[in-house]
Design an enzyme around this catalytic site. Structure first.
Site, PDB file in Angstrom:
ATOM      1  CB  ILE A 110      39.207  54.923  11.773  1.00  0.00           C
ATOM      2  CG1 ILE A 110      39.888  53.786  11.293  1.00  0.00           C
ATOM      3  CG2 ILE A 110      37.898  55.878  11.244  1.00  0.00           C
ATOM      4  CD1 ILE A 110      38.724  52.379  12.203  1.00  0.00           C
ATOM      5  N   GLY A 114      38.319  62.469  10.982  1.00  0.00           N
ATOM      6  CA  GLY A 114      38.096  63.365  10.758  1.00  0.00           C
ATOM      7  C   GLY A 114      39.499  63.914  11.131  1.00  0.00           C
ATOM      8  CG  HIS A 140      56.239  94.369   6.396  1.00  0.00           C
ATOM      9  ND1 HIS A 140      54.791  94.363   6.744  1.00  0.00           N
ATOM     10  CD2 HIS A 140      56.027  95.487   5.226  1.00  0.00           C
ATOM     11  CE1 HIS A 140      54.217  94.799   5.585  1.00  0.00           C
ATOM     12  NE2 HIS A 140      54.715  96.188   5.438  1.00  0.00           N
ATOM     13  CD  GLU A 149      36.860  62.417  14.694  1.00  0.00           C
ATOM     14  OE1 GLU A 149      37.466  61.860  13.534  1.00  0.00           O
ATOM     15  OE2 GLU A 149      36.614  61.547  15.527  1.00  0.00           O
ATOM     16  CD  GLU A 188      60.818  48.112   3.632  1.00  0.00           C
ATOM     17  OE1 GLU A 188      61.225  48.677   4.065  1.00  0.00           O
ATOM     18  OE2 GLU A 188      60.337  47.156   2.907  1.00  0.00           O
ATOM     19  NE  ARG A 248      50.376  53.792   8.907  1.00  0.00           N
ATOM     20  CZ  ARG A 248      49.771  53.762   7.692  1.00  0.00           C
ATOM     21  NH1 ARG A 248      49.024  53.980   6.863  1.00  0.00           N
ATOM     22  NH2 ARG A 248      51.008  52.687   7.288  1.00  0.00           N
TER      23      ARG A 248
HETATM   24  C1  LIG Z   1      48.029  59.216   4.210  1.00  0.00           C
HETATM   25  C2  LIG Z   1      49.602  59.217   5.891  1.00  0.00           C
HETATM   26  C3  LIG Z   1      50.213  60.379   4.833  1.00  0.00           C
HETATM   27  C4  LIG Z   1      51.236  60.334   6.446  1.00  0.00           C
HETATM   28  N1  LIG Z   1      51.325  62.485   5.831  1.00  0.00           N
HETATM   29  C5  LIG Z   1      52.267  62.669   6.270  1.00  0.00           C
HETATM   30  C6  LIG Z   1      53.243  63.765   6.517  1.00  0.00           C
HETATM   31  O1  LIG Z   1      52.658  64.266   6.133  1.00  0.00           O
HETATM   32  N2  LIG Z   1      54.017  63.806   7.657  1.00  0.00           N
HETATM   33  C7  LIG Z   1      54.413  63.104   8.896  1.00  0.00           C
HETATM   34  O2  LIG Z   1      55.433  63.462   9.464  1.00  0.00           O
HETATM   35  N3  LIG Z   1      53.906  61.883   8.734  1.00  0.00           N
HETATM   36  C8  LIG Z   1      53.019  61.490   7.663  1.00  0.00           C
HETATM   37  N4  LIG Z   1      52.450  60.417   8.025  1.00  0.00           N
HETATM   38  C9  LIG Z   1      52.753  59.145   9.315  1.00  0.00           C
HETATM   39  C10 LIG Z   1      53.642  58.758   7.893  1.00  0.00           C
HETATM   40  O3  LIG Z   1      54.280  58.136   6.467  1.00  0.00           O
HETATM   41  C11 LIG Z   1      54.577  57.230   9.604  1.00  0.00           C
HETATM   42  O4  LIG Z   1      55.004  58.105  10.466  1.00  0.00           O
HETATM   43  C12 LIG Z   1      55.731  57.039   9.562  1.00  0.00           C
HETATM   44  O5  LIG Z   1      55.700  56.943   7.146  1.00  0.00           O
HETATM   45  C13 LIG Z   1      56.592  55.935   9.847  1.00  0.00           C
HETATM   46  O6  LIG Z   1      57.932  55.439   9.568  1.00  0.00           O
HETATM   47  P1  LIG Z   1      58.480  53.854   9.989  1.00  0.00           P
HETATM   48  O7  LIG Z   1      59.707  54.011   9.469  1.00  0.00           O
HETATM   49  O8  LIG Z   1      57.260  53.682  11.330  1.00  0.00           O
HETATM   50  O9  LIG Z   1      56.804  52.653   8.915  1.00  0.00           O
HETATM   51  P2  LIG Z   1      57.005  53.058   7.495  1.00  0.00           P
HETATM   52  O10 LIG Z   1      57.221  53.815   7.033  1.00  0.00           O
HETATM   53  O11 LIG Z   1      55.809  51.914   7.652  1.00  0.00           O
HETATM   54  O12 LIG Z   1      58.037  51.717   7.231  1.00  0.00           O
HETATM   55  C14 LIG Z   1      58.055  50.479   7.973  1.00  0.00           C
HETATM   56  C15 LIG Z   1      58.898  49.669   6.864  1.00  0.00           C
HETATM   57  O13 LIG Z   1      58.996  48.661   6.794  1.00  0.00           O
HETATM   58  C16 LIG Z   1      58.558  47.328   6.345  1.00  0.00           C
HETATM   59  N5  LIG Z   1      58.252  46.354   7.263  1.00  0.00           N
HETATM   60  C17 LIG Z   1      56.988  45.454   7.598  1.00  0.00           C
HETATM   61  N6  LIG Z   1      57.037  44.334   8.232  1.00  0.00           N
HETATM   62  C18 LIG Z   1      58.459  43.942   7.304  1.00  0.00           C
HETATM   63  C19 LIG Z   1      59.004  42.141   7.577  1.00  0.00           C
HETATM   64  N7  LIG Z   1      58.985  41.323   7.941  1.00  0.00           N
HETATM   65  N8  LIG Z   1      60.131  42.212   6.335  1.00  0.00           N
HETATM   66  C20 LIG Z   1      60.836  43.303   5.932  1.00  0.00           C
HETATM   67  N9  LIG Z   1      60.090  44.947   6.098  1.00  0.00           N
HETATM   68  C21 LIG Z   1      59.129  45.004   6.802  1.00  0.00           C
HETATM   69  C22 LIG Z   1      57.843  48.255   5.158  1.00  0.00           C
HETATM   70  O14 LIG Z   1      57.298  47.506   4.396  1.00  0.00           O
HETATM   71  C23 LIG Z   1      57.653  49.854   5.527  1.00  0.00           C
HETATM   72  O15 LIG Z   1      58.467  49.581   4.140  1.00  0.00           O
HETATM   73  C24 LIG Z   1      51.145  60.095   6.375  1.00  0.00           C
HETATM   74  C25 LIG Z   1      50.784  58.718   6.766  1.00  0.00           C
HETATM   75  C26 LIG Z   1      49.999  58.328   5.660  1.00  0.00           C
HETATM   76  C27 LIG Z   1      49.301  57.206   5.958  1.00  0.00           C
END
Ligand SMILES: Cc1cc2nc3c(=O)[nH]c(=O)nc-3n(C[C@H](O)[C@H](O)[C@H](O)COP(=O)(O)OP(=O)(O)OC[C@H]3O[C@@H](n4cnc5c(N)ncnc54)[C@H](O)[C@@H]3O)c2cc1C
Length: 462
Positions: free
Chosen positions: A265, A180, A439, A202, A38, A267
């Site tokens: 918009i 949105g 309830h 939106e 990480e 990710r």
């Molecule tokens: C504002 C916001 C609100 C959200 N709210 C919710 C919610 O309420 N409920 C929900 O289920 N989901 C929510 N999400 C979505 C959720 O956060 C993501 O779906 C989830 O974090 C995805 O997990 P991931 O492991 O795929 O990626 P990430 O959590 O993005 O993790 C990827 C990791 O890889 C690391 N990385 C990247 N490249 C490298 C590299 N070359 N070497 C080493 N490390 C690296 C990054 O630093 C990161 O820590 C939200 C997202 C946002 C932005």
């Protein structure tokens, strides 16, 4: 151990977010030797820039609204304002507690944690900090980052992404939110509660456009009541700085001005320059392509989470990570039914759903085979006590199972657990109607909706 060049791990994981760390924890639990790489903070987007911080802001907003509105419950309080530094402290305390817990968990499972930026260097290795980490298998879990539009530069001050919005040192007086979807409406809700004048832009015809249209319409009505403005159905054209903020122009020439513009918009995947293409991993617009077992086209490489084109949700990342770990440990892996994943948007009121929309059900089964039922929360005692309004809508295949549950109302996110059992166990309305719901709870509304759909409504006028 990571320094020992002769070590070959069972699994090398690139990215320690929801998908990566879930895979690490489960694989280690199953006896595999795991390296987790990480570059930033264990926990990734969800813990540090996503799910957890946004929900803390929304909760602070809910407290502000309760303080403002307490008199209607006969309680005298006065709302004196938002101390944003204190809100951030509260939010950061929540994050740091969970962060410590997660670090402890990874250490206790004997996962080899490597801090550094990694790059896929062969089908079985990742290079990090000048070292080659070898594995029998590699899992790509590098997640996603906020997207922008061509020509729209996110400066972190007046034009911001959700990452900036989560650490903004002020409550903006006014904000335009571009998008949105889930992230956009959650910030709209929190900021409105903090006192910001919010306008959402939106391009599609509805807010939360991937939800059943009924939920979108209910949310729009509730937002209108809250004074959250929105412009639907016209796309963004340009943004320019004004003396005090930003001016946004839409494709039809309409303009909006505000102190900040939040770009929400969507990710995009983090995959560029990480060696994926060089190692022959099949990709599409930056997403890594996988089959239902999260396998890429390269036999030793899997991928999970926001990096792959499935639902961008933390619990989807967890489930995909666990699936990979179990498959590699030789357990029977079961593909994920993505329609069966619960979805919650935590704005006020909340929007929660599982299964498919009425429109999709009609497409799949034919319009005459689809039955729907709406249960109004006005008939639910607990919702009345909370002074929340909304609906539960059920979508059923005629004489068959419930294939969609769509809910709008305060705290409806908490009801999605039972809704997902109903969908995933292919329950018939009569079977759910047989179950007794406590309830007065909001959960009772789910029971009442199924009583009505089974032809024996209780507290329901329909
Ligand atoms: C504002 C916001 C609100 C959200 N709210 C919710 C919610 O309420 N409920 C929900 O289920 N989901 C929510 N999400 C979505 C959720 O956060 C993501 O779906 C989830 O974090 C995805 O997990 P991931 O492991 O795929 O990626 P990430 O959590 O993005 O993790 C990827 C990791 O890889 C690391 N990385 C990247 N490249 C490298 C590299 N070359 N070497 C080493 N490390 C690296 C990054 O630093 C990161 O820590 C939200 C997202 C946002 C932005």
């Amino acid at each position: 151990m990571a320094n020992d060049a002769s070590t070959v791990f069972d699994l090398v994981i690139l990215g320690g977010g929801s998908g990566g760390y879930a895979a690490a924890l489960r694989a280690a639990q199953l006896g595999l030797d795991v390296a987790l790489i990480e570059k930033n903070k264990l926990g990734g987007t969800c813990l540090h820039n996503g799910c957890i911080p946004t929900k803390a802001l929304l909760h602070a907003g809910e407290i502000a609204d309760q303080a403002r509105e307490s008199e209607q419950f006969g309680v005298k309080t006065s709302f004196e304002g938002i101390d944003i530094a204190a809100v951030h402290k509260y939010k950061d305390d929540v994050i740091s507690g969970l962060y410590k817990g997660l670090q402890g968990l990874v250490a206790s499972r004997k996962v080899t944690y490597i801090e550094g930026e990694g790059r896929l260097s062969s089908p079985t290795s990742v290079d990090v900090n000048g070292q080659r980490i070898e594995g029998r298998h590699v899992l790509l879990a590098t997640g996603s980052v906020p997207r922008s539009l061509p020509g729209l530069v996110i400066d972190g001050n007046r034009i911001i992404s959700s990452d900036h919005a989560l650490v903004l040192d002020r409550v903006p007086q006014s904000a335009i939110i571009l998008g949105g979807g889930v992230i956009g409406v959650e910030f709209a809700s929190a900021w409105k509660s903090f006192g910001t004048d919010v306008t959402i832009v939106e391009g599609l015809p509805h807010l939360v456009p991937v939800e059943d249209e009924n939920s979108s319409k209910l949310l729009e009505r509730a937002f209108r009541k809250r004074g959250i403005k929105f412009n639907l159905g016209t796309f963004f054209q340009s943004a320019e700085y004004t003396e005090t903020g930003v001016k946004v122009t839409l494709a039809d020439g309409k303009t909006f001005e505000a102190e900040v513009l939040l770009v929400a918009i969507g990710r995009g995947p983090v995959s560029q320059g990480l060696g994926y293409e060089e190692q022959g991993v099949a990709m599409d617009r930056g997403y890594v392509l996988v089959d239902e077992f999260m396998r890429t086209n390269v036999p030793t490489i899997s991928a999970v989470g926001d990096l792959v084109p499935t639902l961008q949700l933390a619990h989807v990342g967890f489930a995909e990570g666990i699936l990979v770990a179990e498959r590699l440990a030789g357990l029977k892996a079961v593909p994920i039914d993505y329609d069966g994943v619960p979805r919650v948007t935590y704005c006020q009121p909340e929007v929660a759903s599982v299964g498919i929309s009425e429109a999709k059900a009609k497409e799949l089964y034919g319009a005459d085979k689809v039955v729907t039922l709406k249960y109004n929360l006005a008939g639910n005692g607990r919702s009345k006590i909370l002074k929340t309004s909304g609906e539960i809508k059920l979508v059923q295949v005629r004489d068959g199972a419930v294939v969609g549950v769509h809910m709008v109302g305060d705290r409806m996110g908490e009801q999605v657990g039972e809704a997902q059992l109903i969908y995933n166990w292919e329950a018939l309305p009569a079977e759910v109607a047989q179950l007794i719901h406590a309830h007065p709870t909001q959960n009772e509304a789910l029971g009442e909706a199924h009583l009505a759909l089974a032809g024996k409504p209780l507290h329901s006028h329909d």
